[in-house]
Design an enzyme around this catalytic site. Structure first.
Site, mmCIF file in Angstrom:
data_model
loop_
_atom_site.group_PDB
_atom_site.id
_atom_site.type_symbol
_atom_site.label_atom_id
_atom_site.label_comp_id
_atom_site.label_asym_id
_atom_site.label_seq_id
_atom_site.Cartn_x
_atom_site.Cartn_y
_atom_site.Cartn_z
ATOM 1 N N TYR A 143 0.823 -1.215 0.000
ATOM 2 C CA TYR A 143 0.000 0.000 0.000
ATOM 3 C C TYR A 143 0.856 1.263 0.000
ATOM 4 C CZ TYR A 143 -4.726 -1.856 0.712
ATOM 5 O OH TYR A 143 -5.945 -2.453 0.554
ATOM 6 N N LYS A 194 3.130 -15.244 2.006
ATOM 7 C CA LYS A 194 3.467 -16.133 0.903
ATOM 8 C C LYS A 194 4.984 -16.355 0.956
ATOM 9 C CE LYS A 194 1.475 -17.182 -2.564
ATOM 10 N NZ LYS A 194 1.055 -18.565 -2.979
ATOM 11 N N ASP A 226 -2.926 -17.914 0.464
ATOM 12 C CA ASP A 226 -3.934 -18.532 -0.422
ATOM 13 C C ASP A 226 -4.605 -19.710 0.278
ATOM 14 O OD1 ASP A 226 -1.490 -19.875 -0.530
ATOM 15 O OD2 ASP A 226 -1.719 -20.473 -2.634
ATOM 16 N N ASP A 250 -6.378 -7.055 3.867
ATOM 17 C CA ASP A 250 -7.517 -6.410 3.203
ATOM 18 C C ASP A 250 -8.433 -7.478 2.605
ATOM 19 O OD1 ASP A 250 -9.027 -4.262 2.058
ATOM 20 O OD2 ASP A 250 -8.047 -4.672 0.133
ATOM 21 N N ASP A 254 -12.210 -9.125 4.160
ATOM 22 C CA ASP A 254 -13.473 -9.096 3.408
ATOM 23 C C ASP A 254 -14.068 -10.496 3.333
ATOM 24 O OD1 ASP A 254 -13.469 -6.352 2.804
ATOM 25 O OD2 ASP A 254 -14.113 -6.726 0.738
HETATM 26 C C1 IPM Z 1 -10.460 -1.315 3.759
HETATM 27 C C2 IPM Z 1 -10.712 -0.673 2.424
HETATM 28 C C3 IPM Z 1 -9.578 0.293 2.132
HETATM 29 C C4 IPM Z 1 -8.307 -0.529 1.982
HETATM 30 C C5 IPM Z 1 -9.819 1.203 0.940
HETATM 31 C C6 IPM Z 1 -11.109 1.976 1.057
HETATM 32 C C7 IPM Z 1 -8.664 2.155 0.730
HETATM 33 O O1 IPM Z 1 -10.870 -1.641 1.445
HETATM 34 O O2 IPM Z 1 -10.341 -0.584 4.758
HETATM 35 O O3 IPM Z 1 -10.401 -2.546 3.815
HETATM 36 O O4 IPM Z 1 -8.021 -1.050 0.911
HETATM 37 O O5 IPM Z 1 -7.590 -0.634 2.974
HETATM 38 MG MG MG Z 2 -10.925 -3.626 2.203
#
Ligand code: IPM
Ligand code: MG
Length: 372
Positions: A143, A194, A226, A250, A254
């Site tokens: 990032y 990884k 993975d 990240d 999710d």
């Molecule tokens: C998160 C989001 C952010 C990230 C975006 C909005 C920049 O996806 O907080 O998980 O990628 O970190």
């Molecule tokens: Mg995210």
């Protein structure tokens, strides 16, 4: 008299202001009852800040964030800002805030509420009782790594470059947070990278391993990221705490969120180091985004924002008992069958954002009365 605390609220874009309004109602309630003495300052962030000040976060807001006991953020982003340069996009305001406040440890719990077990696409027997905590490194890795950019090559091609980079100290500080949290939970820590492909992953594995002897009560395992993605679907309850880098964190967070059935329920905390005076920068935000499609319609689920505030009460505002009550109140509201659209199910009653906030406050009053 409750101790004074300063809170910066950056509601942001989309459904951010609506869900933060419900948090503000709880703050006012706690102040009014004499249970807290919170001073709230509000500033725009993301697209709202871009429109007002020409930048997605101002230096003044960053300074306020550093001097406050915590920042409560709603959400950033929206399609109207999608064409803008990376450096000025709403998301850049969030990334800059994480970096400037040095919020290197991002805690993302994925917890299945019994009342919502059918909201998940996974079978109930796979997810019942699930309680995972992902600790995501938040201020390093790909990032922020340099070099980065889109470059023109002599042969006429274009080249997109991002750099995955980690140092020993960056790995150690986030791993220590994860080990300490594992000690307070199920004493299991799984570190994901990884190491089979990436030098940064090999270093990550070696450095995390070096710390294990400081935490003899925690059993440490390693997993390729993975494989972790696959194991989260196959047998998610094998995990207690997962520690991983910025990008894998990240993605895996999710994925983990959907085990629970709704992104609308998940809180998060982003923490910095504690300084010599005991101050720690901290930001709390729902994991869900700005959901522009339902913004301004009283449809958004405020639970993730409310549960993020509960995390703030626990980690930054010295009111862990109130945090417990708010979490119990949220659970009770779900048990009553009250639902926003995102978690609506047969036999339940669909309500709006503000009604959900009110229902939590009503339950909170009951919990506080019983405890008194
Ligand atoms: C998160 C989001 C952010 C990230 C975006 C909005 C920049 O996806 O907080 O998980 O990628 O970190
Ligand atoms: Mg995210």
């Amino acid at each position: 008299m409750a101790i004074e605390k300063n809170i910066l609220i950056t509601a942001g874009d989309g459904i951010g202001p609506e869900v933060m309004n419900e948090v503000q109602k709880i703050i006012s309630f706690l102040n009014h009852e004499g249970l807290a003495n919170f001073h709230v300052t509000e500033r725009p962030i993301g697209g709202a800040s871009l429109d007002a000040h020409g930048v997605p976060v101002t230096d003044e807001t960053l300074e306020l964030g550093k001097s406050s006991d915590c920042v409560l953020l709603g959400a950033v982003g929206g399609t109207q800002w999608d064409h803008i340069d990376f450096a000025l996009r709403p998301e850049a305001g969030l990334l800059k805030t994480r970096k400037e406040l040095d919020l290197f440890a991002n805690l993302r719990p994925a917890l299945v509420f019994d009342a919502l077990i059918d909201a998940s696409t996974l079978k109930p027997e796979i997810i019942r009782g699930l309680d995972i905590l992902i600790v995501r490194e938040l201020t390093g890795g790909v990032y922020f790594g340099e070099p980065r950019g889109i470059f023109d090559l002599p042969n006429g091609e274009r080249q997109g470059v991002n750099t995955q980079v980690y140092t020993t100290s960056e790995i150690h500080r986030v791993a220590r947070v994860a080990f300490e949290l594992a000690q307070k939970r199920g004493q299991k820590l799984c570190s994901c990278e990884k190491a089979n492909v990436m030098e940064s992953g090999k270093l990550w594995r070696e450095e995390v391993s070096k710390l294990a002897s400081d935490y003899p009560d925690v059993s440490l395992s390693h997993m390729y990221a993975d494989n972790c993605a696959m194991q989260l679907l196959k047998n998610p309850r094998q995990f207690d705490v997962i520690v991983t880098d910025n990008l894998f964190g990240d993605i895996l967070s999710d994925e983990a969120s959907m085990l629970t059935g709704s992104l609308g329920m998940l809180p998060s905390a982003s923490l910095g180091a504690r300084d010599a005076n005991g101050h720690q920068n901290a930001l709390y935000e729902p994991v869900h985004g700005s959901a522009p499609d339902i913004a301004g319609q009283n449809k958004a689920n405020p639970m993730a924002a409310i549960l993020s505030f509960a995390m703030a009460l626990r980690f930054s505002l010295d009111l862990p008992v109130i945090a417990d009550h708010i979490e119990a109140a949220a659970r009770a509201v779900l048990d009553q069958g009250l639902r926003t659209g995102d978690i609506m199910a047969e036999g339940c009653t669909q309500i709006g954002t503000s009604q959900m906030g009110d229902a939590v406050i009503d339950e909170l009053k009951i919990k506080l009365m019983k405890a008194a």
